[in-house]
Design an enzyme around this catalytic site. Structure first.
Site, mmCIF file in Angstrom:
data_model
loop_
_atom_site.group_PDB
_atom_site.id
_atom_site.type_symbol
_atom_site.label_atom_id
_atom_site.label_comp_id
_atom_site.label_asym_id
_atom_site.label_seq_id
_atom_site.Cartn_x
_atom_site.Cartn_y
_atom_site.Cartn_z
ATOM 1 N N ASP A 104 -32.064 6.717 -26.597
ATOM 2 C CA ASP A 104 -31.228 7.020 -25.221
ATOM 3 C C ASP A 104 -30.507 5.538 -25.069
ATOM 4 O O ASP A 104 -31.295 4.495 -25.250
ATOM 5 C CB ASP A 104 -31.977 7.419 -24.112
ATOM 6 C CG ASP A 104 -30.986 8.199 -23.217
ATOM 7 O OD1 ASP A 104 -29.985 7.618 -22.826
ATOM 8 O OD2 ASP A 104 -31.416 9.322 -22.914
ATOM 9 N N LYS A 125 -21.232 15.068 -20.896
ATOM 10 C CA LYS A 125 -21.171 16.302 -20.657
ATOM 11 C C LYS A 125 -20.269 16.633 -19.379
ATOM 12 O O LYS A 125 -19.915 17.938 -18.982
ATOM 13 C CB LYS A 125 -22.650 17.030 -20.440
ATOM 14 C CG LYS A 125 -23.410 16.857 -21.525
ATOM 15 C CD LYS A 125 -24.831 17.431 -21.223
ATOM 16 C CE LYS A 125 -25.834 17.206 -22.515
ATOM 17 N NZ LYS A 125 -26.307 15.973 -22.388
ATOM 18 N N LYS A 135 -19.467 25.997 -22.964
ATOM 19 C CA LYS A 135 -17.980 25.421 -22.905
ATOM 20 C C LYS A 135 -17.145 25.109 -24.445
ATOM 21 O O LYS A 135 -15.863 24.911 -24.452
ATOM 22 C CB LYS A 135 -17.996 24.133 -21.979
ATOM 23 C CG LYS A 135 -18.337 24.352 -20.625
ATOM 24 C CD LYS A 135 -18.385 23.144 -19.780
ATOM 25 C CE LYS A 135 -18.739 23.325 -18.271
ATOM 26 N NZ LYS A 135 -20.068 24.125 -18.060
ATOM 27 N N LEU A 143 -29.939 24.779 -14.637
ATOM 28 C CA LEU A 143 -30.451 24.266 -13.169
ATOM 29 C C LEU A 143 -30.985 22.988 -13.089
ATOM 30 O O LEU A 143 -32.075 22.886 -13.964
ATOM 31 C CB LEU A 143 -31.056 25.625 -12.816
ATOM 32 C CG LEU A 143 -30.244 26.832 -12.430
ATOM 33 C CD1 LEU A 143 -31.199 27.796 -12.308
ATOM 34 C CD2 LEU A 143 -29.345 26.650 -11.292
#
Length: 672
Positions: A345, A400, A442, A481
């Protein structure tokens, strides 16, 4: 302060006195019951073995001595009968059975006047029946005397008269009165816990169930109602303050219907979590509805032994491992006993948090390594591959946030598209077994840069599957969520601040899933992939964002929160799709996972598109970069086109619905 302490001391002394006197009172009542039984069977009853006064006295001393001596030894009078369960009654039965055996033995051995076996047994059984009866009546009066009815008041009076215990109403009135939906094992278990625990803040007033066998009856003195009988007036008559769902298996549609009914009636609605075989180490507790339950869809558990076996003893590299999805992927993988997990990361804090969490949970049993770098940094990535030689690479690293990427188009392309391209090339170079990409709904007919970059990534992955050695797959799902970019945290903050809650458009609908669901989907679909699949999850019915906002406001209990419509953000569309061509789907072994059929591009076509993007990004101009994205992703549309089309479709659907209302059986719809 001293006055408060004195009151507490007085209260404790009163409680101690009651606890001290109750066993003695019970002994007195048991003796009265025994005397009644003895008078009936030793004095009034005259059989062939008629007793003299001396014989009656001998039998009374002998039988009473055995009964009360054994009961004392068995600590019958040390039990709190107001909460007595079946074990208390079994103990009483056992002690009296032992007492009868001793009585019988002593009557045979000692020089006393004899009576028949039947008379001895009748005396013992009648006495036992009376002892059981007074305990049951006492418990019934204590449990049911809290009802605001004439019968309840009568029971209170009887309880106070015979035991000196104050009626329970004063204490019960301070408790929250609840109706329990579900009179099954879980609901009844909850009621038992609430009844037997004096410290509980709740008192059950009724069950609500659909079972014909239970409706109209009572369980632990609590009436069972049918759903049709439940009215606001009836709930008010019983002073119901909260509703508790205690049916874990209730269908989502049913739960939604009941939730809306009770919420609209002004009641707080809670859930009783009961540990099941699927939730190891779970604890029973009452809680508010979770965000996941606002969607009223049962979370899908997709992890299986086949999936676990695939990841066992493998070296797994997770890019974006400190993010919402990436960190959950790490948690899920840790349970599958991999050989090593490499968390990659660019944001060190997120990666560090996951590392510490997994270290605490697994210690030295899990081999874990953190690498801080960007997937756009080819040399740093190459070093990671050279060091660890990962067998499985899961790409969860991506920008995102839709509006932010509209403003930072060049960065979105660099990170999402070129980062994925770097990983694909290194997987081939270092001979990884499998590459799994995390995609999004998307990417389907995208109206924004983020979605378009993800669609480009899907095309790169599918193309690589046609000529590479590595097995490739992509997994597409909806909104998650609890993720960093989710609307839920925003709504929570806005409600906490007193509002208003903002929605961009009240017509917006979205597909939702939980983070564990999304992670399990990625892992299972990756394990079942053969090569080049684009996996899609059947996510059920989409959720209207306005409904979600309204439910969260109701759940919060805060009144006067306004919902404000702010207008669609750049690149945002009214609805999301999960499939490019809904008619072209293949099933998998999991009924909730499908594969979309799509024609993969050639290596040359992908390279041509990448070159267009390189030149556009080198310009540093976001507008040029966006135009390049429209060129390489043919399905990339302007949001106005899609949203206008959706609005027209909705109007047509409404018109058709109106026509259907006026249709009669056998008639065709009229044409206006």
């Amino acid at each position: 302060m001293s006055k408060m302490n004195e009151e507490k001391t007085d209260l404790k002394e009163q409680v101690d006195k009651k606890q001290f006197h109750m066993p003695r009172i019970l002994i007195v009542y048991d003796m009265l019951v025994y005397l009644i039984a003895a008078v009936l069977l030793l004095v009034l009853y005259e059989g062939n073995d008629k007793l003299t006064t001396s014989g009656i006295f001998q039998q009374v001393v002998l039988s009473a001595g055995c009964i009360f001596a054994v009961r004392m030894t068995g600590k019958i009078y040390g039990q709190v009968w107001r909460y007595g369960g079946i074990q208390c009654y079994i103990r009483l039965l056992s002690t009296d059975a032992i007492a009868f055996s001793i009585y019988l033995l002593m009557e045979l051995c000692l020089p006393v006047e004899k009576i028949t076996f039947a008379r001895m047994l009748s005396l013992s059984c009648l006495n036992l029946l009376g002892a059981l009866a007074i305990r049951m009546l006492y418990r019934y009066a204590y449990k049911c005397g809290n009802q605001e009815s004439q019968w309840g008041k009568f029971l209170n009076s009887v309880l106070y008269f015979f035991s000196g215990i104050e009626p329970g109403n004063e204490k019960e009135n301070r408790k929250i009165k609840v109706a329990i939906i579900g009179a099954g094992r879980v609901g009844v278990g909850l009621a038992e816990d609430l009844i037997s625990n004096e410290q509980s803040s709740y008192v059950p007033r009724c069950f609500i169930d659909v079972s014909k066998e239970k409706i109209g009856r009572e369980i632990h003195g609590i009436p069972v109602w049918t759903e049709d009988d439940v009215t606001v007036k009836k709930l008010a008559d019983y002073e119901i303050q909260e509703i508790i769902f205690a049916i874990p298996s209730m269908k989502a549609e049913k739960k939604k219907k009941l939730y809306e009914f009770y919420k609209n009636a002004g009641y707080k609605v809670k859930v009783y979590d009961y540990p099941t075989m699927y939730v190891a180490g779970g604890k029973r507790h009452l809680r508010e509805f979770d965000v996941e339950e606002l969607l009223f869809r049962k979370p899908i558990v997709m992890s299986d032994e086949k999936t676990n076996a695939y990841y066992r003893d493998k070296v797994v590299l997770i890019t974006g491992g400190g993010g919402s999805i990436g960190s959950e992927l790490c948690r899920q993988l840790a349970k599958m006993h991999p050989k090593q997990i490499i968390i990659l990361d660019i944001y060190e804090n997120g990666a560090y948090d996951v590392q510490q969490e997994l270290k605490i949970a697994y210690g030295n049993r899990l081999k874990l390594q953190i690498e801080i770098c960007s997937i756009t940094h080819r040399k740093a990535l190459e070093k990671v591959f050279e060091t660890y030689h990962p067998q499985i690479v899961i790409n969860a690293a991506a920008h995102k946030h839709v509006p932010l990427m509209e403003h930072n188009c060049v960065e979105a392309i660099y990170n999402n598209v070129f980062g994925t391209y770097n990983l694909v090339e290194l997987c081939e170079e270092y001979e990884a077994e499998r590459f799994m990409m995390v995609s999004t709904d998307k990417a389907v007919n995208p109206t924004n840069v983020m979605g378009a970059t993800k669609r480009m990534c899907e095309m790169i992955v599918q193309s690589a599957s046609t000529h590479g050695k590595v097995k490739y797959s992509a997994t597409r799902f909806g909104n998650v969520l609890g993720s960093a970019g989710s609307v839920i945290p925003l709504f929570k903050r806005q409600i906490a601040n007193g509002g208003p809650v903002t929605v961009t458009d009240k017509r917006i609908i979205r597909y939702f899933m939980t983070i564990p669901e999304a992670s399990q989907l990625v892992l299972q679909s990756g394990a079942m992939a053969k090569n080049g699949e684009l996996f899609v999850l059947d996510m059920g019915q989409p959720v209207k964002i306005l409904d979600l906002a309204e439910n969260m406001i109701r759940l919060s209990g805060v009144e006067g929160i306004e919902i404000v419509e702010t207008g669609l953000r750049p690149g945002e569309k009214l609805y999301e799709e999960l499939l490019v061509k809904t008619e072209e789907l293949d099933k998998t072994e999991n009924s909730m996972i499908f594969i979309e059929r799509d024609t993969a591009l050639s290596e040359e076509e992908i390279e041509e598109k990448m070159q267009i993007l390189r030149e556009a990004c080198d310009s540093g101009d976001n507008l040029i970069a966006k135009q390049a994205m429209r060129k390489v992703v043919p399905t990339f549309k302007r949001p106005e086109e899609v949203n206008c089309h959706v609005a027209n479709e909705k109007q047509e659907e409404k018109a058709e619905d109106k026509v259907e209302v006026h249709k009669k059986p056998g008639m065709k719809a009229a044409i206006f």
